[in-house]
Design a protein around this motif. Structure first.
Motif, short mmCIF file in Angstrom:
data_model
loop_
_atom_site.label_atom_id
_atom_site.label_comp_id
_atom_site.label_asym_id
_atom_site.label_seq_id
_atom_site.Cartn_x
_atom_site.Cartn_y
_atom_site.Cartn_z
N TYR A 1 -4.26 -6.24 6.83
CA TYR A 1 -4.13 -7.38 7.84
C TYR A 1 -3.98 -6.83 9.51
O TYR A 1 -4.45 -7.34 10.24
CB TYR A 1 -3.25 -8.57 7.50
N CYS A 2 -2.98 -6.12 9.35
CA CYS A 2 -2.57 -5.51 10.72
C CYS A 2 -2.79 -3.93 10.91
O CYS A 2 -2.22 -3.35 11.54
CB CYS A 2 -0.94 -5.87 10.90
N TYR B 1 -2.54 -25.38 12.49
CA TYR B 1 -1.82 -24.18 12.43
C TYR B 1 -0.62 -24.04 11.77
O TYR B 1 0.08 -25.13 11.36
CB TYR B 1 -1.34 -23.92 14.08
N LEU C 1 -0.08 -18.41 12.48
CA LEU C 1 0.17 -17.72 13.74
C LEU C 1 1.44 -17.01 13.47
O LEU C 1 2.23 -16.68 14.35
CB LEU C 1 0.54 -18.94 14.70
N GLY C 2 1.44 -16.25 12.52
CA GLY C 2 2.41 -14.94 12.22
C GLY C 2 3.54 -15.52 11.24
O GLY C 2 4.05 -16.45 11.32
N THR D 1 -0.77 -11.97 10.21
CA THR D 1 -1.13 -13.03 11.51
C THR D 1 -2.54 -13.11 10.82
O THR D 1 -3.31 -12.40 10.80
CB THR D 1 -0.78 -12.73 12.68
N ASP D 2 -3.15 -14.46 10.79
CA ASP D 2 -4.57 -14.44 10.73
C ASP D 2 -5.05 -15.86 11.31
O ASP D 2 -5.06 -17.00 10.89
CB ASP D 2 -4.90 -14.81 9.18
N ILE D 3 -5.43 -15.59 12.75
CA ILE D 3 -5.74 -16.71 13.68
C ILE D 3 -6.91 -17.74 13.02
O ILE D 3 -7.16 -18.65 13.19
CB ILE D 3 -5.89 -16.27 14.96
N ALA E 1 2.71 -23.99 20.34
CA ALA E 1 1.39 -24.32 19.72
C ALA E 1 1.23 -25.91 19.67
O ALA E 1 0.29 -26.43 20.14
CB ALA E 1 1.17 -23.74 18.34
#
Lengths: 324, 320
Positions: free
Chosen positions: B93-94, B61, B111-112, B104-106, B127
């Motif tokens: 994306y958002c 992450y 994680l942002g 953010t793209d998990i 995390a």
């Protein structure tokens, strides 16, 4: 049904959810070996070990961030901020980060944590250990806010909060931990956002929550002797608030009083009052009265503290004013 | 230093170039009024995210910052969706609700980015704690600037990470300015990496203009983290060529200083190095530039042609 305390009910909820889901863990100041400043987590460290019941340094921002980061990667943290007064030290992490993450990211991530904390006066704790700051969190989109008044509600709502996919501020009351009440032996949960009618009545609606409910009930029973039939409502969840339940009651009684332990100005009662004015004002036959903590910092001396927080007498006065 | 394969080296160069081209393009579009909101460009700093992220594992992450386009691109973020988000479009994306600072793209472990200086540090730490509870061999890269080092969040987080030996690599992208205030006017201790001593973790100074140096040091830190030996604080010294944001006149630093740093440009120096090694010709560079130009053209076209978010979407995603 068994009779247990509010504290025991909360502990049962934590324990059951930890047994049910290995992703649930607890972190906060003194929650481990000590068992929590108000002994809610007592025994859980021994049962689940330090990996799942974590004593943290006095680092409120890091405690909340710990919850958010772990929640983002799939865990279900229950973080504890010892006093609601101390959430001030973690406001960025609560308000700017956790509350908005889901929305800001377009739904890309979610933050399923519960922040357990406790507020309220009654112990001469003075201005930094006695506040009721729940309305701050009610103000913030993205948070849910729960403030239970009984062992039954505390257990059922904490279990629901842990299973909820959003950040939930769970506000306990320091003077309720020893309060006893019936709790079922079997598993149950209470839906977030559903209030209850604690006592039915036809003359006036009295909305209250958390410990103030006990004063509200005293006031209601006293007034019964004078022939005033008070309906007492406990929303239990402050956000989302069960306004429908309140509207229905106001339609029936035509009078509304709100009794709350937070400050008068812009408190939870102000929101209820405004909402009722907007939606069902035509049913009202008198002014909406808010009986709240005085707009002063909470003083330490017992006599002064008692005066600041509304008791049954002040609530009764408020009800009489609403009926005049 | 570990020998980097030709293929890997070209990938590093490509990613640095892609970030710079994205930033330059975003800057142009902002000047044209096509992008609104806040825009913090990382031109000059590309070697830090590219070098660091090149050694991340697929399941690791990262958390990023307000100046965060570089981390997302280096991690393989979708350029079209990034651009669309800067345009405030539904396909972003958002979904147009975050803008530059909240992507953010998990799916790729991102994680942002973060609009609050230091805001991502406790989250990265969380995390790391989560990874430890889950007992996996993942790790977290936590990016932040020199300004963030002075927040309480930095102190609280690094203490916790050092105490619990969390698998987090803290990477300070030290560009020497917190908006307008220089490090020399805001830090009691000027060497950021030395702060690691307070948190019982190694502090490592890295040349943030040298992509291979960043890569090497972050690789070592990640290995340490995976061995259960805990976090590392890395200070990567770098420079942002543009102002803090697109409205910054840069009146707090000199042209001479800027020129000194530009002489050490991470892309130009790397091109020179790769040419000397025989990995790259001028034609290769031109080909790479063309390829990147096409990617950005496509991204801008995608963003421009994408629909605005519907008004009804305002209430979506407030709650999960």
């Amino acid at each position: 049904m068994k009779e247990i305390t509010y504290r025991e009910a909360l502990r049962e909820a934590l324990r059951e959810e930890m047994l049910r889901d290995e992703n649930v863990f607890i972190a906060g100041e003194d929650v481990g070996i000590y068992g929590g400043a108000y002994a809610v987590t007592k025994g859980l460290y021994e049962e689940f070990g330090e990996e799942r019941v974590k004593d943290t340094p006095i680092s409120e921002a890091a405690i909340v961030g710990l919850g958010t980061g772990a929640a983002l990667i799939g865990l279900r943290p229950v973080i504890e901020i010892m006093y609601i007064d101390f959430t001030t030290l973690a406001m960025d992490q609560i308000v700017n980060q956790a509350a908005k993450f889901h929305y800001m990211s377009g739904g890309n991530v979610k933050v399923p944590w519960v922040l357990r904390t406790q507020g309220g006066a009654g112990r001469s704790g003075a201005a930094q250990h006695s506040q009721s700051l729940e309305s701050w969190f009610v103000h913030i989109p993205g948070l849910k806010v729960i403030a239970p008044s009984t062992p039954y509600d505390a257990k059922g709502l904490l279990k629901s909060a842990i299973r909820d996919d959003n950040p939930v501020i769970f506000v306990e009351h320091k003077m309720l931990y020893n309060k006893k009440g019936p709790v079922p032996e079997e598993e149950y949960t209470i839906p977030i956002g559903k209030g209850i009618i604690v006592k039915e009545g036809k003359d006036v609606t009295l909305v209250s929550y958390s410990k103030e409910i006990d004063e509200a009930m005293k006031a209601a029973y006293e007034l019964q002797k004078e022939g005033i039939d008070v309906e007492v409502i406990d929303p239990r969840t402050l956000k989302p608030m069960d306004f429908e339940l309140i509207f229905e009651s106001v339609k029936k009684t035509s009078h509304l009083v709100i009794a709350e332990e937070d400050h008068y100005t812009l408190g939870v009662g102000a929101e209820i009052s405004a909402k009722v004015s907007e939606e069902v004002i035509e049913y009202l036959d008198g002014p909406i009265i808010r009986v709240a903590a005085l707009d002063v910092p909470i003083p330490a001396a017992r006599k002064l503290e008692k005066r600041v927080i509304p008791d049954a007498t002040r609530i009764m006065d408020g009800i009489r004013r609403s009926l005049e | 230093m570990e020998e980097i394969s030709k293929e890997e080296a070209l990938k590093l160069l490509y990613n640095m170039k892609l970030i710079r081209a994205f930033e330059e393009k975003a800057g142009e579009l902002y000047a044209e009024g096509k992008i609104s909101g806040f825009l913090h460009l990382s031109v000059g700093e590309e070697a830090v995210p590219v070098g660091a992220i090149s050694v991340m594992g697929p399941n690791d992450y990262l958390t990023s910052t307000h100046r965060g386009h570089g981390e997302l691109i280096a991690r393989g973020g979708d350029i079209k969706r990034m651009m669309a988000e800067l345009f405030g479009k539904k396909t972003g994306y958002c979904k147009g609700k975050g803008g530059s600072m909240h992507i953010t793209d998990i799916k790729i472990g991102h994680l942002g980015a973060n609009g609050i200086v230091g805001g991502g540090i406790p989250i990265a730490t969380g995390a790391g704690a989560g990874i430890k509870i889950k007992k996996t061999d993942q790790a977290v890269l936590c990016f932040f600037g020199d300004g963030a080092v002075n927040t309480g969040a930095f102190h609280e987080s690094l203490n916790l990470a050092g105490l619990w030996k969390l698998p987090v690599v803290y990477i300070c992208e030290n560009n020497f300015y917190a908006m307008s205030v220089s490090l020399y006017r805001s830090h009691a201790v000027k060497e950021i990496y030395k702060r690691a001593a307070a948190y019982n973790m190694p502090g490592v100074l890295v040349d943030g203009m040298n992509v291979e140096d960043v890569r090497e040091k972050v690789k070592e830190a990640l290995e340490r983290a995976r061995r259960g030996e805990g976090p590392t604080l890395i200070e990567a010294q770098t420079y942002r060529y543009y102002g803090h944001s697109r409205t910054d006149p840069s009146n707090y630093r000199t042209k001479e200083e800027e020129d000194q740093w530009k002489k050490r440009d991470p892309i130009n120096t790397y091109i020179k190095k790769l040419k000397e090694k025989g990995y790259l010709t001028e034609e290769d560079v031109e080909k790479m530039d063309k390829e990147i130009e096409k990617i950005l053209e496509d991204a801008v076209k995608f963003a421009e042609e994408s629909p605005e978010p519907e008004i009804e979407s305002i209430y979506e995603d407030v709650y999960a």
